[in-house]
Design a protein around this motif. Structure first.
Motif, PDB file in Angstrom:
ATOM      1  N   ASN A  70      -3.066  -3.886   4.755  1.00 34.03           N
ATOM      2  CA  ASN A  70      -4.304  -4.254   5.435  1.00 34.03           C
ATOM      3  C   ASN A  70      -5.392  -4.455   4.379  1.00 34.03           C
ATOM      4  O   ASN A  70      -6.061  -3.499   3.964  1.00 34.03           O
ATOM      5  N   PRO A  71      -5.599  -5.694   3.931  1.00 29.62           N
ATOM      6  CA  PRO A  71      -6.577  -5.951   2.871  1.00 29.62           C
ATOM      7  C   PRO A  71      -8.027  -5.905   3.352  1.00 29.62           C
ATOM      8  O   PRO A  71      -8.945  -6.054   2.545  1.00 29.62           O
ATOM      9  N   HIS A  72      -8.236  -5.685   4.644  1.00 31.22           N
ATOM     10  CA  HIS A  72      -9.583  -5.753   5.215  1.00 31.22           C
ATOM     11  C   HIS A  72     -10.269  -4.396   5.301  1.00 31.22           C
ATOM     12  O   HIS A  72     -11.415  -4.317   5.741  1.00 31.22           O
ATOM     13  N   ILE A  73      -9.585  -3.327   4.879  1.00 35.30           N
ATOM     14  CA  ILE A  73     -10.169  -1.992   4.923  1.00 35.30           C
ATOM     15  C   ILE A  73     -10.085  -1.365   3.537  1.00 35.30           C
ATOM     16  O   ILE A  73      -9.146  -1.633   2.777  1.00 35.30           O
ATOM     17  N   GLN A  74     -11.078  -0.541   3.193  1.00 36.94           N
ATOM     18  CA  GLN A  74     -11.112   0.108   1.887  1.00 36.94           C
ATOM     19  C   GLN A  74     -10.802   1.597   2.052  1.00 36.94           C
ATOM     20  O   GLN A  74     -11.599   2.343   2.627  1.00 36.94           O
ATOM     21  N   THR A  75      -9.634   2.010   1.533  1.00 43.33           N
ATOM     22  CA  THR A  75      -9.202   3.406   1.608  1.00 43.33           C
ATOM     23  C   THR A  75      -8.529   3.822   0.301  1.00 43.33           C
ATOM     24  O   THR A  75      -7.347   4.160   0.275  1.00 43.33           O
ATOM     25  N   PRO A  76      -9.250   3.800  -0.817  1.00 44.44           N
ATOM     26  CA  PRO A  76      -8.606   4.032  -2.121  1.00 44.44           C
ATOM     27  C   PRO A  76      -7.950   5.398  -2.262  1.00 44.44           C
ATOM     28  O   PRO A  76      -6.903   5.517  -2.905  1.00 44.44           O
ATOM     29  N   ASN A  77      -8.524   6.442  -1.694  1.00 44.08           N
ATOM     30  CA  ASN A  77      -7.949   7.776  -1.862  1.00 44.08           C
ATOM     31  C   ASN A  77      -6.702   7.966  -1.011  1.00 44.08           C
ATOM     32  O   ASN A  77      -5.712   8.557  -1.459  1.00 44.08           O
ATOM     33  N   LEU A  78      -6.735   7.452   0.215  1.00 46.86           N
ATOM     34  CA  LEU A  78      -5.533   7.507   1.036  1.00 46.86           C
ATOM     35  C   LEU A  78      -4.441   6.617   0.458  1.00 46.86           C
ATOM     36  O   LEU A  78      -3.253   6.952   0.514  1.00 46.86           O
ATOM     37  N   ASP A  79      -4.842   5.496  -0.120  1.00 44.31           N
ATOM     38  CA  ASP A  79      -3.864   4.624  -0.782  1.00 44.31           C
ATOM     39  C   ASP A  79      -3.173   5.363  -1.930  1.00 44.31           C
ATOM     40  O   ASP A  79      -1.972   5.188  -2.167  1.00 44.31           O
ATOM     41  N   GLN A  80      -3.933   6.200  -2.632  1.00 41.72           N
ATOM     42  CA  GLN A  80      -3.358   6.977  -3.727  1.00 41.72           C
ATOM     43  C   GLN A  80      -2.315   7.966  -3.198  1.00 41.72           C
ATOM     44  O   GLN A  80      -1.258   8.160  -3.817  1.00 41.72           O
ATOM     45  N   LEU A  81      -2.580   8.564  -2.030  1.00 41.27           N
ATOM     46  CA  LEU A  81      -1.589   9.452  -1.419  1.00 41.27           C
ATOM     47  C   LEU A  81      -0.324   8.687  -1.057  1.00 41.27           C
ATOM     48  O   LEU A  81       0.784   9.206  -1.188  1.00 41.27           O
TER      49      LEU A  81
END
Length: 492
Positions: A55-66
């Motif tokens: 989903n490129p339309h939302i910013q979740t860098p910390n959850l992405d790291q998990l």
């Protein structure tokens, strides 16, 4: 005893003691360590509301790291609900390990996961939303700060209290945005907790549940680039599912205005982005304090949300977008950047944590341990999965096919999730699928028997599936999120 014999006896005794100490130390070194558990739990977050999940339309860098450092279950579901506040039964099932029709909403008489861990030597800490009565919170946690006993609240004025020595105290209104408030409490706990004692920290956010009022900083990205409408957006659901005008569905009028839905989706994403930023603070403290070497981090949500999909806004339906949640395990011993399509329930988390903490699973727990999946021992814990909502909807799905039954209007839907993941093309009336519908209805009845669901699948006096909501406005007493998002769209 002669001096020589006495000396020999003492030498033998000394050697024996050394042998016993050595054996004990060796046994302890071989005994499995008990990891800390950090459980991050959001409120109403769709499974696809993560950037790492395509989903490129939302910013979740910390959850992405998990996601990158952990193992994701891409088909994790809430089993359903007996009423409109789906959050409550979802949390009851999660914290008891039991299915919907076998757990009381107040968790009375049921051992909870944090209660079990507390009894087995863990310090259990809770903060944030607890929707299952204050008594069950008190029995579950050693300590708690900024606990919210309820379902929803103004995020800037959350009524909270602390748990000290088994009793609630310090009732107050939160003076910060909810996500920051709960993370402050968690950071304080982590900074004070001794490293030698294992902990279970349960951090239950109220974001992104409405009223959606994201801080302005989190809205900047969405102000410039509003997210597109869901692929399965509709102006109105094509038939009356029995919950067309409930609280969540009345957050805007009919037919759904694409601009308003897009704005609501933007603020929904903004709430998640702000929560993600706060989660980053917890992850930093975990690493700074050296807990990262022995801490399992779990992230999930109680269920999803429609936000325009199928012409719906809420979670009171059985489509994938509303019953599916993100579920991530990350930490020592867990494979990195891996995922599974296995069909799992949120209440499977209970026995999985028991496995991770070497805690015996108590009687009554119905969930399945998920750890064998990432260990490579199996690729699934069940072949099909059942979901349910009030007396209005029942569904069953396997790896590819999904059937939804609406007992009050005697209607059936059949979807091929492999070729139609958005659930847009109902195949139930196709002659070639007649046998499949029959087989899946039979499977649905089997699941009902297995879970003590007494709802008949057919009505002798069916209601009409036709409903005309054209021009109908939202209920005047309902929260209208649009004024909030306009505030941020119109300001810097």
């Amino acid at each position: 005893m002669t001096a020589h014999l006495r000396k020999s006896f003492l030498v033998i005794l000394f050697i024996s003691c050394l042998f016993l100490i050595s054996n004990r130390a060796s046994a302890e070194s071989k005994a499995p360590s008990r990891p800390n558990i950090l459980f991050l739990f959001s409120d109403d977050q769709r499974a696809d509301a993560l950037s790492a999940y395509d989903n490129p339309h939302i910013q979740t860098p910390n959850l992405d790291q998990l996601v990158r450092t952990g193992f994701s279950f891409r088909n994790a579901f809430c089993m359903g609900s007996i009423h409109g506040a789906v959050c409550q039964p979802s949390r009851a099932m999660l914290n008891s390990g039991r299915s919907l029709y076998r757990v009381p909403m107040n968790l009375k008489g049921v051992i909870t996961l944090p209660q079990l861990l507390k009894q087995s030597g863990y310090t259990t800490f809770g903060t944030g939303k607890w929707h299952n009565h204050r008594d069950s919170f008190q029995k579950s946690f050693t300590t708690g700060t900024a606990a919210f006993i309820g379902g929803m609240s103004n995020h800037l004025k959350v009524p909270v209290m602390d748990l000290k020595e088994g009793q609630f105290q310090n009732k107050r209104t939160g003076d910060k945005f909810s996500s920051e408030l709960f993370v402050d409490a968690t950071v304080d706990f982590l900074n004070q907790h001794p490293k030698e004692k294992p902990f279970y920290a349960y951090v239950a956010f109220t974001a992104p549940h409405d009223p959606r009022m994201p801080p302005a900083a989190a809205m900047k990205a969405y102000k410039k680039n509003p997210p597109p409408l869901p692929k399965n957006f509709m102006p109105q659901h094509p038939f009356n599912n029995g919950w067309m005008t409930g609280r969540d569905e009345s957050l805007t009028g009919w037919p759904r205005d694409p601009k308003i839905v897009q704005e609501q989706l933007a603020e929904y994403y903004g709430m998640i982005t702000d929560m993600d930023t706060q989660i980053g603070r917890i992850l930093n403290v975990i690493k700074k304090n050296g807990f990262d070497k022995n801490t399992i981090i779990i992230f999930s949500s109680d269920h999803g949300l429609a936000v325009g999909s199928h012409g719906l806004l809420g979670k009171q339906n059985l489509y994938e977008h509303s019953m599916k949640s993100p579920l991530i395990f990350s930490g020592p011993g867990i494979p990195q950047n891996k995922s599974s399509e296995a069909l799992v329930y949120l209440y499977d988390i209970f026995p999985t944590v028991c496995d991770l903490t070497h805690t015996p699973v108590p009687a009554g727990v119905e969930g399945s341990d998920l750890a064998p999946i990432w260990r490579g021992d199996t690729d699934r814990v069940r072949d099909s999965l059942f979901t349910t909502y009030e007396d209005l909807m029942r569904a069953v799905r396997d790896d590819r096919w999904k059937l939804i039954r609406y007992p009050q209007i005697n209607k059936t839907q059949l979807f091929d999730l492999k070729n139609d993941p958005q659930e847009l093309h109902d195949l139930s009336q196709k002659p070639r699928e007649k046998k499949r519908v029959q087989n899946m209805l039979a499977l649905l009845k089997t699941w009902q028997q297995k879970t003590d669901d007494k709802q008949p699948l057919t009505s002798d006096h069916p209601k009409s599936e036709t409903i005309d909501l054209t021009g109908r406005k939202r209920k005047p007493d309902q929260h209208q999120p649009r004024w909030i998002i306009e505030k941020y769209f119109d300001s810097e």
